[in-house]
Design a protein around this motif. Structure first.
Motif, PDB file in Angstrom:
ATOM      1  N   UNK A 266       0.838  -1.188   0.000  1.00  0.00           N
ATOM      2  CA  UNK A 266       0.000   0.000   0.000  1.00  0.00           C
ATOM      3  C   UNK A 266       0.880   1.246   0.000  1.00  0.00           C
ATOM      4  N   UNK A 267       0.420   2.238  -0.729  1.00  0.00           N
ATOM      5  CA  UNK A 267       1.105   3.517  -0.735  1.00  0.00           C
ATOM      6  C   UNK A 267       0.552   4.427   0.361  1.00  0.00           C
ATOM      7  N   UNK A 268       0.861   5.721   0.306  1.00  0.00           N
ATOM      8  CA  UNK A 268       0.403   6.650   1.342  1.00  0.00           C
ATOM      9  C   UNK A 268      -1.096   6.913   1.270  1.00  0.00           C
ATOM     10  N   UNK A 269      -1.656   7.370   2.375  1.00  0.00           N
ATOM     11  CA  UNK A 269      -3.047   7.832   2.406  1.00  0.00           C
ATOM     12  C   UNK A 269      -3.107   9.187   1.716  1.00  0.00           C
ATOM     13  N   UNK A 270      -3.925   9.296   0.669  1.00  0.00           N
ATOM     14  CA  UNK A 270      -4.032  10.548  -0.095  1.00  0.00           C
ATOM     15  C   UNK A 270      -5.048  11.499   0.514  1.00  0.00           C
ATOM     16  N   UNK A 271      -6.139  10.957   1.022  1.00  0.00           N
ATOM     17  CA  UNK A 271      -7.184  11.774   1.646  1.00  0.00           C
ATOM     18  C   UNK A 271      -7.956  10.887   2.607  1.00  0.00           C
ATOM     19  N   UNK A 272      -8.500  11.499   3.644  1.00  0.00           N
ATOM     20  CA  UNK A 272      -9.258  10.735   4.638  1.00  0.00           C
ATOM     21  C   UNK A 272     -10.345  11.617   5.227  1.00  0.00           C
ATOM     22  N   UNK A 280     -17.650  16.283  11.029  1.00  0.00           N
ATOM     23  CA  UNK A 280     -16.803  15.638  10.029  1.00  0.00           C
ATOM     24  C   UNK A 280     -15.496  16.395   9.855  1.00  0.00           C
ATOM     25  N   UNK A 281     -14.386  15.639   9.900  1.00  0.00           N
ATOM     26  CA  UNK A 281     -13.047  16.184   9.670  1.00  0.00           C
ATOM     27  C   UNK A 281     -12.502  15.574   8.389  1.00  0.00           C
ATOM     28  N   UNK A 282     -11.913  16.421   7.536  1.00  0.00           N
ATOM     29  CA  UNK A 282     -11.303  15.946   6.300  1.00  0.00           C
ATOM     30  C   UNK A 282      -9.835  16.331   6.268  1.00  0.00           C
ATOM     31  N   UNK A 283      -9.013  15.438   5.684  1.00  0.00           N
ATOM     32  CA  UNK A 283      -7.570  15.683   5.571  1.00  0.00           C
ATOM     33  C   UNK A 283      -7.118  15.366   4.155  1.00  0.00           C
ATOM     34  N   UNK A 284      -6.309  16.269   3.572  1.00  0.00           N
ATOM     35  CA  UNK A 284      -5.780  16.121   2.214  1.00  0.00           C
ATOM     36  C   UNK A 284      -4.262  16.091   2.289  1.00  0.00           C
ATOM     37  N   UNK A 457      -9.273  15.250  -5.020  1.00  0.00           N
ATOM     38  CA  UNK A 457      -9.342  14.177  -4.030  1.00  0.00           C
ATOM     39  C   UNK A 457     -10.696  14.154  -3.312  1.00  0.00           C
ATOM     40  N   UNK A 458     -11.269  15.320  -3.065  1.00  0.00           N
ATOM     41  CA  UNK A 458     -12.604  15.366  -2.449  1.00  0.00           C
ATOM     42  C   UNK A 458     -13.641  14.710  -3.361  1.00  0.00           C
ATOM     43  N   UNK A 459     -13.506  14.922  -4.681  1.00  0.00           N
ATOM     44  CA  UNK A 459     -14.432  14.301  -5.623  1.00  0.00           C
ATOM     45  C   UNK A 459     -14.307  12.781  -5.585  1.00  0.00           C
ATOM     46  N   UNK A 460     -13.096  12.274  -5.420  1.00  0.00           N
ATOM     47  CA  UNK A 460     -12.900  10.835  -5.335  1.00  0.00           C
ATOM     48  C   UNK A 460     -13.494  10.260  -4.042  1.00  0.00           C
ATOM     49  N   UNK A 461     -13.401  11.010  -2.939  1.00  0.00           N
ATOM     50  CA  UNK A 461     -14.030  10.573  -1.690  1.00  0.00           C
ATOM     51  C   UNK A 461     -15.553  10.536  -1.837  1.00  0.00           C
ATOM     52  N   UNK A 462     -16.120  11.548  -2.515  1.00  0.00           N
ATOM     53  CA  UNK A 462     -17.562  11.573  -2.730  1.00  0.00           C
ATOM     54  C   UNK A 462     -17.998  10.416  -3.628  1.00  0.00           C
ATOM     55  N   UNK A 463     -17.176  10.091  -4.640  1.00  0.00           N
ATOM     56  CA  UNK A 463     -17.501   8.970  -5.523  1.00  0.00           C
ATOM     57  C   UNK A 463     -17.522   7.660  -4.748  1.00  0.00           C
TER      58      UNK A 463
END
Length: 479
Positions: A266-272, A280-284, A457-463
């Motif tokens: 696994x690579x790094x966490x890109x967004x969480x 809700x807390x978001x991290x990029x 990255x936010x769009x990918x989390x929403x997807x």
């Protein structure tokens, strides 16, 4: 007149001859033995003649073609000269002596063990000390060979026999993706660091809290390492020992690395994203041009605070900040100016922030304790430790998150736990509620680039949310 002495002589001589015959003449008791010896002689002669006849019959008298199976020496000694007619004799194939061809060099895999170094490994493989010197003289590119760690994979290719072995190539694997390669080029060695061509895929995992992040995260598909990374990303805003509630949820967007269609790691966490108590807390994740990497809110504020909210992982709070608490050992009212985190003995204790060691040693009822100074305004105390980090002393500089000691039960303590205090300008504050200073945000010149990166990255989390809903609805359809 016959001499008397002469008559005596004649008498003795006749008597002597008669006694010789009597002595050596066969007697009746010797006859059976003589007959037995004669029979044995006759039997031996018969056996000898029989064997001789068989030996003669073993040699045929036909043409040469009928004796091609006999040894050459037998034919030469027993066969008469060949006739004048030309006869084609079958000739046996002459076997040429086999020349041993050296085996092609192959890779040998060596797992580094405790106490191993390059000199010992080369010696075990029959390589000379001169080759060790030639490799290590390459300087910075091979510096990692001087700091081999247990568990690392070292691959070596050799040629030659035991007396003249030579190093052809060497690889030290740092990860499934990256390795150091040393190659023999003519009469010298060359070293370079190589990264394999990998395929990067993006994966999303979502889950909800039922009992703990550790258990539910693994159940959702996260690894232990990813669970720890998640606590480090949101650790300044969420106390994972106290604040988690059933129904809290999380989403993690991360890289997966593949080589030849096989997953390496696994690579790094890109967004969480983490929802706690309805908030809700978001991290990029964002890396600038210089390679510095950090996690930020979608607005560009750093997720990192100047201090960790909790200096020990996976602990429970056994005693809160309380200035009117009754001491469990002294049995009288005594202010509890910190927070107690119950954890097993030996659990690592981390520095809450960057700072300098002000005190390390025994400190009254605190037992083994450490005091860190963080600039002019802030200081933290860690008590009841079992031991300190090796090499830690007054004046040492420490980084936020670095291990400084280990949970224990020294001093006035009823069980293994960490006593943690937070002071602002010398005044004790509740570590769970004190407002922590923020780290530096995204620089102004990078803000536009960061906003584009964060929006993607936010769009990918929403997807990922949409995919989860579709999967759940798809499972409900069959009845």
């Amino acid at each position: 007149m016959i001499n008397k002495d002469y008559r005596y002589y004649i008498h003795k001589t006749r008597k002597r001859k008669a006694s010789w015959y009597k002595k050596y003449w066969p007697r009746k008791k010797h006859v059976p033995w003589m007959i037995a010896l004669g029979c044995i002689s006759i039997l031996g002669a018969g056996i000898g003649l029989t064997l001789y006849g068989r030996e003669l019959s073993a040699y045929p008298t036909g043409p040469l073609a009928q004796i091609d199976h006999l040894p050459l020496a037998t034919i030469a000694s027993h066969q008469p000269p060949p006739p004048l007619l030309t006869v084609e004799e079958p000739t046996a194939a002459v076997q040429k002596p086999r020349i041993a061809t050296p085996k092609p060099p192959t890779w040998q895999n060596i797992t580094i063990k405790k106490g191993d170094n390059l000199s010992h490994i080369f010696s075990r493989l029959g390589l000379s000390a001169r080759q060790v010197h030639e490799v290590m003289s390459l300087g910075n590119p091979v510096r990692s060979l001087a700091r081999l760690r247990p568990g690392q994979l070292l691959q070596i290719k050799l040629e030659g026999d035991n007396g003249s072995r030579r190093l052809i190539a060497l690889r030290l694997n740092f990860s499934p993706i990256e390795y150091l390669e040393v190659l023999a080029e003519e009469d010298k060695f060359e070293a370079k660091r190589i990264s394999r061509n990998i395929e990067t895929r993006i994966e999303t995992i979502a889950g909800s809290i039922k009992s703990s992040l550790s258990e539910d995260g693994l159940q959702a598909g996260l690894t232990n390492k990813q669970v720890i990374e998640l606590t480090q990303i949101f650790g300044w805003d969420i106390d994972f020992a106290l604040d988690l509630r059933p129904g809290d949820s999380f989403k993690v967007l991360f890289e997966e690395h593949y080589f030849q269609n096989k997953k390496l790691q696994n690579g790094p966490i890109l967004a969480a994203e983490f929802t706690n108590h309805g908030k809700t807390f978001q991290a990029i994740r964002y890396a600038d041009a210089s390679g510095h990497t950090g996690y930020y809110t979608p607005a560009g504020l750093s997720m990192r605070k100047a201090f960790l909210r909790t200096p020990v992982n996976y602990a429970r709070i056994s005693s809160h900040f309380n200035l009117r608490r009754k001491h469990p050992v002294l049995n009288r009212i005594r202010a509890h100016k910190g927070v107690d985190y119950a954890a097993p003995i030996g659990t690592p204790v981390k520095a809450a922030g960057d700072g300098k060691v002000q005190f390390v040693g025994r400190k009254g009822g605190y037992g083994k304790a450490i005091v860190l100074q963080h600039g002019a305004r802030y200081s933290t105390l860690y008590g009841h430790l079992s031991r300190f980090k090796s090499g830690l002393k007054a004046g040492s500089k420490v980084k936020q998150g670095a291990t400084i000691g280990y949970v224990g039960q020294t001093g006035l303590a009823t069980g293994p736990h960490l006593h943690y205090e937070f002071l602002v300008n010398g005044v004790h504050r509740n570590p769970l509620t004190v407002k922590l200073p923020q780290a530096a945000p995204i620089p102004r010149q990078l803000r536009q680039d960061f906003q584009k990166h964060a929006a993607k990255l936010e769009a990918q989390l929403d997807a990922a949310d949409i995919a989860i809903v579709l999967n759940q609805s798809g499972k409900r359809q069959p009845n």
